[in-house]
Design a protein around this motif. Structure first.
Motif, PDB file in Angstrom:
ATOM      1  N   SER A  22     -19.874  28.061 -10.409  1.00  0.00           N
ATOM      2  CA  SER A  22     -20.947  27.902  -9.427  1.00  0.00           C
ATOM      3  C   SER A  22     -22.320  27.858 -10.078  1.00  0.00           C
ATOM      4  CB  SER A  22     -20.913  29.057  -8.419  1.00  0.00           C
ATOM      5  OG  SER A  22     -19.751  28.990  -7.631  1.00  0.00           O
ATOM      6  N   GLU A  23     -23.170  27.073  -9.452  1.00  0.00           N
ATOM      7  CA  GLU A  23     -24.571  27.039  -9.853  1.00  0.00           C
ATOM      8  C   GLU A  23     -25.313  28.124  -9.082  1.00  0.00           C
ATOM      9  OE1 GLU A  23     -26.270  23.170  -9.358  1.00  0.00           O
ATOM     10  OE2 GLU A  23     -24.571  22.190 -10.336  1.00  0.00           O
ATOM     11  N   ASP A  24     -26.430  28.555  -9.624  1.00  0.00           N
ATOM     12  CA  ASP A  24     -27.259  29.551  -8.948  1.00  0.00           C
ATOM     13  C   ASP A  24     -27.881  28.958  -7.697  1.00  0.00           C
ATOM     14  OD1 ASP A  24     -26.673  31.210 -11.071  1.00  0.00           O
ATOM     15  OD2 ASP A  24     -28.597  30.904 -12.068  1.00  0.00           O
ATOM     16  N   PHE A  61     -21.611  40.672   0.113  1.00  0.00           N
ATOM     17  CA  PHE A  61     -20.949  39.766   1.052  1.00  0.00           C
ATOM     18  C   PHE A  61     -21.618  39.699   2.426  1.00  0.00           C
ATOM     19  CE2 PHE A  61     -17.657  40.206  -2.093  1.00  0.00           C
ATOM     20  CZ  PHE A  61     -17.063  38.956  -2.110  1.00  0.00           C
ATOM     21  N   ALA A  62     -22.748  40.330   2.577  1.00  0.00           N
ATOM     22  CA  ALA A  62     -23.456  40.310   3.864  1.00  0.00           C
ATOM     23  C   ALA A  62     -23.891  38.890   4.222  1.00  0.00           C
ATOM     24  CB  ALA A  62     -24.683  41.222   3.789  1.00  0.00           C
ATOM     25  N   PRO A  63     -24.032  38.619   5.523  1.00  0.00           N
ATOM     26  CA  PRO A  63     -24.590  37.316   5.919  1.00  0.00           C
ATOM     27  C   PRO A  63     -25.950  37.120   5.244  1.00  0.00           C
ATOM     28  CG  PRO A  63     -23.714  38.466   7.811  1.00  0.00           C
ATOM     29  CD  PRO A  63     -23.691  39.448   6.664  1.00  0.00           C
ATOM     30  N   THR A  64     -26.123  35.957   4.697  1.00  0.00           N
ATOM     31  CA  THR A  64     -27.282  35.572   3.883  1.00  0.00           C
ATOM     32  C   THR A  64     -27.431  36.424   2.631  1.00  0.00           C
ATOM     33  OG1 THR A  64     -29.006  36.876   5.016  1.00  0.00           O
ATOM     34  CG2 THR A  64     -28.518  34.673   5.910  1.00  0.00           C
ATOM     35  N   GLY A  65     -26.378  37.086   2.234  1.00  0.00           N
ATOM     36  CA  GLY A  65     -26.371  37.838   0.980  1.00  0.00           C
ATOM     37  C   GLY A  65     -26.169  36.897  -0.197  1.00  0.00           C
ATOM     38  N   SER A  66     -26.215  37.445  -1.374  1.00  0.00           N
ATOM     39  CA  SER A  66     -26.203  36.608  -2.576  1.00  0.00           C
ATOM     40  C   SER A  66     -24.911  35.804  -2.750  1.00  0.00           C
ATOM     41  CB  SER A  66     -26.501  37.451  -3.812  1.00  0.00           C
ATOM     42  OG  SER A  66     -25.540  38.457  -3.971  1.00  0.00           O
ATOM     43  N   VAL A  67     -23.775  36.365  -2.374  1.00  0.00           N
ATOM     44  CA  VAL A  67     -22.529  35.607  -2.516  1.00  0.00           C
ATOM     45  C   VAL A  67     -22.497  34.458  -1.508  1.00  0.00           C
ATOM     46  CG1 VAL A  67     -20.004  35.693  -2.376  1.00  0.00           C
ATOM     47  CG2 VAL A  67     -21.239  37.540  -3.505  1.00  0.00           C
ATOM     48  N   GLN A  68     -22.885  34.707  -0.282  1.00  0.00           N
ATOM     49  CA  GLN A  68     -22.881  33.631   0.717  1.00  0.00           C
ATOM     50  C   GLN A  68     -23.863  32.524   0.338  1.00  0.00           C
ATOM     51  OE1 GLN A  68     -24.327  34.298   4.744  1.00  0.00           O
ATOM     52  NE2 GLN A  68     -22.828  32.852   5.512  1.00  0.00           N
ATOM     53  N   GLU A  69     -25.042  32.884  -0.114  1.00  0.00           N
ATOM     54  CA  GLU A  69     -26.024  31.870  -0.508  1.00  0.00           C
ATOM     55  C   GLU A  69     -25.488  31.016  -1.654  1.00  0.00           C
ATOM     56  OE1 GLU A  69     -28.513  31.084   1.200  1.00  0.00           O
ATOM     57  OE2 GLU A  69     -28.958  32.857   2.393  1.00  0.00           O
ATOM     58  N   THR A  70     -24.827  31.651  -2.600  1.00  0.00           N
ATOM     59  CA  THR A  70     -24.235  30.915  -3.724  1.00  0.00           C
ATOM     60  C   THR A  70     -23.104  30.022  -3.230  1.00  0.00           C
ATOM     61  OG1 THR A  70     -24.848  32.695  -5.243  1.00  0.00           O
ATOM     62  CG2 THR A  70     -23.156  31.148  -5.996  1.00  0.00           C
ATOM     63  N   ALA A  71     -22.295  30.537  -2.326  1.00  0.00           N
ATOM     64  CA  ALA A  71     -21.182  29.755  -1.774  1.00  0.00           C
ATOM     65  C   ALA A  71     -21.688  28.504  -1.056  1.00  0.00           C
ATOM     66  CB  ALA A  71     -20.368  30.613  -0.817  1.00  0.00           C
ATOM     67  N   MET A  72     -22.733  28.643  -0.276  1.00  0.00           N
ATOM     68  CA  MET A  72     -23.256  27.512   0.486  1.00  0.00           C
ATOM     69  C   MET A  72     -23.764  26.405  -0.432  1.00  0.00           C
ATOM     70  SD  MET A  72     -25.058  29.599   3.609  1.00  0.00           S
ATOM     71  CE  MET A  72     -25.996  28.202   4.164  1.00  0.00           C
ATOM     72  N   ASN A  74     -22.773  25.768  -3.368  1.00  0.00           N
ATOM     73  CA  ASN A  74     -21.680  25.223  -4.171  1.00  0.00           C
ATOM     74  C   ASN A  74     -20.508  24.707  -3.348  1.00  0.00           C
ATOM     75  OD1 ASN A  74     -22.352  25.731  -7.183  1.00  0.00           O
ATOM     76  ND2 ASN A  74     -23.051  27.560  -6.105  1.00  0.00           N
ATOM     77  N   ASP A  75     -20.711  24.609  -2.045  1.00  0.00           N
ATOM     78  CA  ASP A  75     -19.737  24.009  -1.132  1.00  0.00           C
ATOM     79  C   ASP A  75     -18.392  24.733  -1.099  1.00  0.00           C
ATOM     80  OD1 ASP A  75     -19.186  22.135   0.853  1.00  0.00           O
ATOM     81  OD2 ASP A  75     -18.197  20.786  -0.560  1.00  0.00           O
ATOM     82  N   TRP A  76     -18.441  26.063  -1.167  1.00  0.00           N
ATOM     83  CA  TRP A  76     -17.222  26.846  -0.930  1.00  0.00           C
ATOM     84  C   TRP A  76     -17.450  27.886   0.170  1.00  0.00           C
ATOM     85  CZ3 TRP A  76     -17.656  31.985  -2.749  1.00  0.00           C
ATOM     86  CH2 TRP A  76     -18.508  32.216  -3.825  1.00  0.00           C
ATOM     87  N   HIS A  77     -18.243  27.480   1.162  1.00  0.00           N
ATOM     88  CA  HIS A  77     -18.555  28.387   2.269  1.00  0.00           C
ATOM     89  C   HIS A  77     -17.328  28.723   3.118  1.00  0.00           C
ATOM     90  CE1 HIS A  77     -19.446  24.226   3.339  1.00  0.00           C
ATOM     91  NE2 HIS A  77     -19.031  24.519   4.548  1.00  0.00           N
TER      92      HIS A  77
END
Length: 92
Positions: A22-24, A61-72, A74-77
């Motif tokens: 994943s990209e930042d 893993f919170a909504p708009t947390g760092s993992v979700q932002e990274t997932a979005m 990188n298209d793995w939401h």
């Protein structure tokens, strides 16, 4: 025998795997590498039957947390939603 803890372990491992390539995200306060490092630290505790930081996982893993932002970015939401659902069961 498959124990309940294995669901949590598998969810964290899946997230680490997704973060590998994943990209930042400019919207995340942590880089993909930093997310991965924090998850790996908690995973090590869980696998060694040590007390893990539920709050740390909840924040990551919170909504708009760092993992979700990274997932979005990188298209793995979709995968994020699946693992976040599992993480939520262990952090609430």
């Amino acid at each position: 025998m498959f124990n309940e803890k294995q669901y949590l372990i598998d969810a964290i491992k899946k997230t680490i795997e997704l973060l590998e390539n994943s990209e930042d995200s400019i919207w995340s306060n942590l880089s993909a590498v930093e997310n991965k490092e924090r998850l790996q630290e908690e995973l090590n505790k869980i696998e060694n039957n040590q007390k893990f930081d539920k709050l740390e996982l909840a924040i990551l893993f919170a909504p708009t947390g760092s993992v979700q932002e990274t997932a979005m970015v990188n298209d793995w939401h979709k995968e994020y939603m699946e693992v976040a659902d599992i993480i939520d069961k262990y952090t609430n």
